[in-house]
Design a protein around this motif. Structure first.
Motif, mmCIF file in Angstrom:
data_model
loop_
_atom_site.group_PDB
_atom_site.id
_atom_site.type_symbol
_atom_site.label_atom_id
_atom_site.label_comp_id
_atom_site.label_asym_id
_atom_site.label_seq_id
_atom_site.Cartn_x
_atom_site.Cartn_y
_atom_site.Cartn_z
ATOM 1 N N PHE A 98 0.843 -1.202 0.000
ATOM 2 C CA PHE A 98 0.000 0.000 0.000
ATOM 3 C C PHE A 98 0.876 1.250 0.000
ATOM 4 C CE2 PHE A 98 -2.282 3.336 2.355
ATOM 5 C CZ PHE A 98 -3.407 3.462 1.556
ATOM 6 N N ILE A 99 1.971 1.202 0.739
ATOM 7 C CA ILE A 99 2.886 2.349 0.802
ATOM 8 C C ILE A 99 3.782 2.395 -0.434
ATOM 9 C CG2 ILE A 99 4.826 3.363 2.076
ATOM 10 C CD1 ILE A 99 3.520 2.017 4.630
ATOM 11 N N TRP A 100 4.430 1.276 -0.763
ATOM 12 C CA TRP A 100 5.422 1.218 -1.850
ATOM 13 C C TRP A 100 4.815 1.571 -3.201
ATOM 14 C CZ3 TRP A 100 10.570 0.310 -1.107
ATOM 15 C CH2 TRP A 100 11.344 0.048 -2.230
ATOM 16 N N TYR A 101 3.624 1.022 -3.465
ATOM 17 C CA TYR A 101 3.000 1.222 -4.773
ATOM 18 C C TYR A 101 2.018 2.382 -4.786
ATOM 19 C CZ TYR A 101 5.276 -3.103 -6.070
ATOM 20 O OH TYR A 101 6.222 -4.067 -6.340
ATOM 21 N N ASN A 102 2.066 3.233 -3.764
ATOM 22 C CA ASN A 102 1.281 4.458 -3.740
ATOM 23 C C ASN A 102 1.796 5.374 -4.850
ATOM 24 O OD1 ASN A 102 0.872 7.368 -2.872
ATOM 25 N ND2 ASN A 102 -0.344 6.302 -1.336
ATOM 26 N N PRO A 103 0.909 6.094 -5.525
ATOM 27 C CA PRO A 103 1.367 6.978 -6.607
ATOM 28 C C PRO A 103 2.426 7.997 -6.177
ATOM 29 C CG PRO A 103 -1.009 6.757 -6.679
ATOM 30 C CD PRO A 103 -0.559 6.070 -5.431
ATOM 31 N N LEU A 154 17.162 -10.951 -2.048
ATOM 32 C CA LEU A 154 18.246 -10.659 -2.992
ATOM 33 C C LEU A 154 18.714 -11.890 -3.753
ATOM 34 C CD1 LEU A 154 20.374 -8.114 -0.942
ATOM 35 C CD2 LEU A 154 19.116 -7.668 -3.061
ATOM 36 N N PHE A 155 18.744 -13.042 -3.084
ATOM 37 C CA PHE A 155 19.290 -14.237 -3.724
ATOM 38 C C PHE A 155 18.246 -15.147 -4.354
ATOM 39 C CE2 PHE A 155 22.731 -12.978 -0.843
ATOM 40 C CZ PHE A 155 23.759 -12.885 -1.765
ATOM 41 N N ILE A 156 16.971 -14.882 -4.114
ATOM 42 C CA ILE A 156 15.917 -15.684 -4.763
ATOM 43 C C ILE A 156 14.999 -14.794 -5.597
ATOM 44 C CG2 ILE A 156 13.927 -17.196 -4.396
ATOM 45 C CD1 ILE A 156 15.425 -18.308 -1.941
ATOM 46 N N VAL A 157 14.429 -13.765 -4.982
ATOM 47 C CA VAL A 157 13.472 -12.911 -5.701
ATOM 48 C C VAL A 157 14.156 -12.157 -6.840
ATOM 49 C CG1 VAL A 157 11.866 -10.974 -5.490
ATOM 50 C CG2 VAL A 157 11.967 -12.706 -3.686
ATOM 51 N N SER A 211 11.991 -3.379 -18.261
ATOM 52 C CA SER A 211 13.132 -2.519 -17.971
ATOM 53 C C SER A 211 13.786 -2.861 -16.628
ATOM 54 C CB SER A 211 12.669 -1.058 -17.925
ATOM 55 O OG SER A 211 11.836 -0.846 -16.790
ATOM 56 N N ALA A 212 14.991 -2.344 -16.454
ATOM 57 C CA ALA A 212 15.680 -2.485 -15.173
ATOM 58 C C ALA A 212 14.906 -1.743 -14.087
ATOM 59 C CB ALA A 212 17.104 -1.945 -15.283
ATOM 60 N N LYS A 213 14.258 -0.668 -14.455
ATOM 61 C CA LYS A 213 13.442 0.091 -13.498
ATOM 62 C C LYS A 213 12.307 -0.777 -12.962
ATOM 63 C CE LYS A 213 11.344 4.658 -13.176
ATOM 64 N NZ LYS A 213 11.019 5.882 -13.939
ATOM 65 N N TYR A 214 11.688 -1.549 -13.824
ATOM 66 C CA TYR A 214 10.634 -2.488 -13.433
ATOM 67 C C TYR A 214 11.172 -3.470 -12.399
ATOM 68 C CZ TYR A 214 7.732 -6.701 -13.925
ATOM 69 O OH TYR A 214 6.966 -7.812 -13.679
ATOM 70 N N VAL A 215 12.353 -4.023 -12.661
ATOM 71 C CA VAL A 215 12.965 -4.989 -11.749
ATOM 72 C C VAL A 215 13.290 -4.311 -10.417
ATOM 73 C CG1 VAL A 215 14.970 -6.486 -11.354
ATOM 74 C CG2 VAL A 215 13.882 -6.412 -13.611
ATOM 75 N N LEU A 216 13.900 -3.142 -10.460
ATOM 76 C CA LEU A 216 14.290 -2.454 -9.231
ATOM 77 C C LEU A 216 13.083 -2.081 -8.366
ATOM 78 C CD1 LEU A 216 17.163 -0.201 -10.585
ATOM 79 C CD2 LEU A 216 17.361 -2.223 -9.120
ATOM 80 N N ILE A 217 12.009 -1.625 -8.983
ATOM 81 C CA ILE A 217 10.812 -1.278 -8.208
ATOM 82 C C ILE A 217 10.256 -2.513 -7.513
ATOM 83 C CG2 ILE A 217 8.390 -0.544 -8.365
ATOM 84 C CD1 ILE A 217 9.319 1.376 -10.639
ATOM 85 N N ASN A 218 10.070 -3.584 -8.256
ATOM 86 C CA ASN A 218 9.468 -4.791 -7.687
ATOM 87 C C ASN A 218 10.394 -5.519 -6.716
ATOM 88 O OD1 ASN A 218 6.738 -5.011 -8.854
ATOM 89 N ND2 ASN A 218 7.869 -4.943 -10.771
ATOM 90 N N VAL A 219 11.643 -5.673 -7.066
ATOM 91 C CA VAL A 219 12.574 -6.361 -6.176
ATOM 92 C C VAL A 219 12.839 -5.511 -4.932
ATOM 93 C CG1 VAL A 219 14.912 -7.265 -5.930
ATOM 94 C CG2 VAL A 219 13.592 -7.755 -7.995
ATOM 95 N N GLY A 220 12.906 -4.202 -5.109
ATOM 96 C CA GLY A 220 13.059 -3.317 -3.950
ATOM 97 C C GLY A 220 11.933 -3.513 -2.951
ATOM 98 N N TYR A 221 10.721 -3.618 -3.462
ATOM 99 C CA TYR A 221 9.563 -3.878 -2.601
ATOM 100 C C TYR A 221 9.745 -5.172 -1.829
ATOM 101 C CZ TYR A 221 5.056 -5.952 -1.478
ATOM 102 O OH TYR A 221 4.034 -6.608 -0.837
ATOM 103 N N TRP A 222 10.166 -6.234 -2.518
ATOM 104 C CA TRP A 222 10.320 -7.530 -1.854
ATOM 105 C C TRP A 222 11.492 -7.555 -0.887
ATOM 106 C CZ3 TRP A 222 6.615 -10.511 -0.861
ATOM 107 C CH2 TRP A 222 5.523 -10.596 -1.732
#
Length: 145
Positions: free
Chosen positions: A22-27, A102-105, A119-130
């Motif tokens: 809810f926080i991470w994916y807030n606009p 970091l080692f699985i997700v 994109s790398a941005k897509y990966v960073l946003i989603n992996v950062g969340y996890w």
């Protein structure tokens, strides 16, 4: 060393991804960039079945929390095993949760992103969340004994 599973901690950790999401994916945080990178639109988001989506998200988060539990409690050396007092901290659990992410997700998301041509941005946003979410999950599971 008490190896009983604290089911309340597992359940609390299972709810946590909804809160961090809810926080991470807030606009105002990463939501707008995430929508752009995934191709999600407001119209498409409105067609989601909330009961199915959030219900399954909690079930999947429960599976993650259940697998974080042995990661934070087993290991270490014979002289200083995990699951004993020096390791029963939020910080220790958070470290293990972040390492799992970091080692699985990261490799899983990055591999999929390569083939989906994301994109790398897509990966960073989603992996950062996890990374953040699983660190918090591990911290809760490990500290709540």
């Amino acid at each position: 060393m008490d190896m009983d599973i604290n089911w309340l901690a597992i359940v609390a950790a299972s709810i946590l991804p909804l809160v961090t999401g809810f926080i991470w994916y807030n606009p105002k945080v990463f939501g707008t960039a995430w929508m752009k990178e995934t191709g999600m639109t407001e119209e498409k988001a409105k067609t989601m079945n909330p009961a199915k989506t959030y219900g399954l998200a909690v079930v999947f988060a429960f599976l993650i929390a259940f697998m974080i539990w042995p990661t934070v409690f087993f290991g270490g050396s014979p002289e200083d095993p995990h699951g004993t007092e020096p390791f029963m901290t939020f910080k220790h659990g958070a470290l293990h949760g972040a390492m799992l992410a970091l080692f699985i997700v990261l490799p899983v998301f990055a591999t999929n992103a390569l083939f989906e041509m994301k994109s790398a941005k897509y990966v960073l946003i989603n992996v950062g969340y996890w990374v953040v979410t699983m660190a918090l999950m591990g911290g809760i599971i490990n500290a709540w004994t």
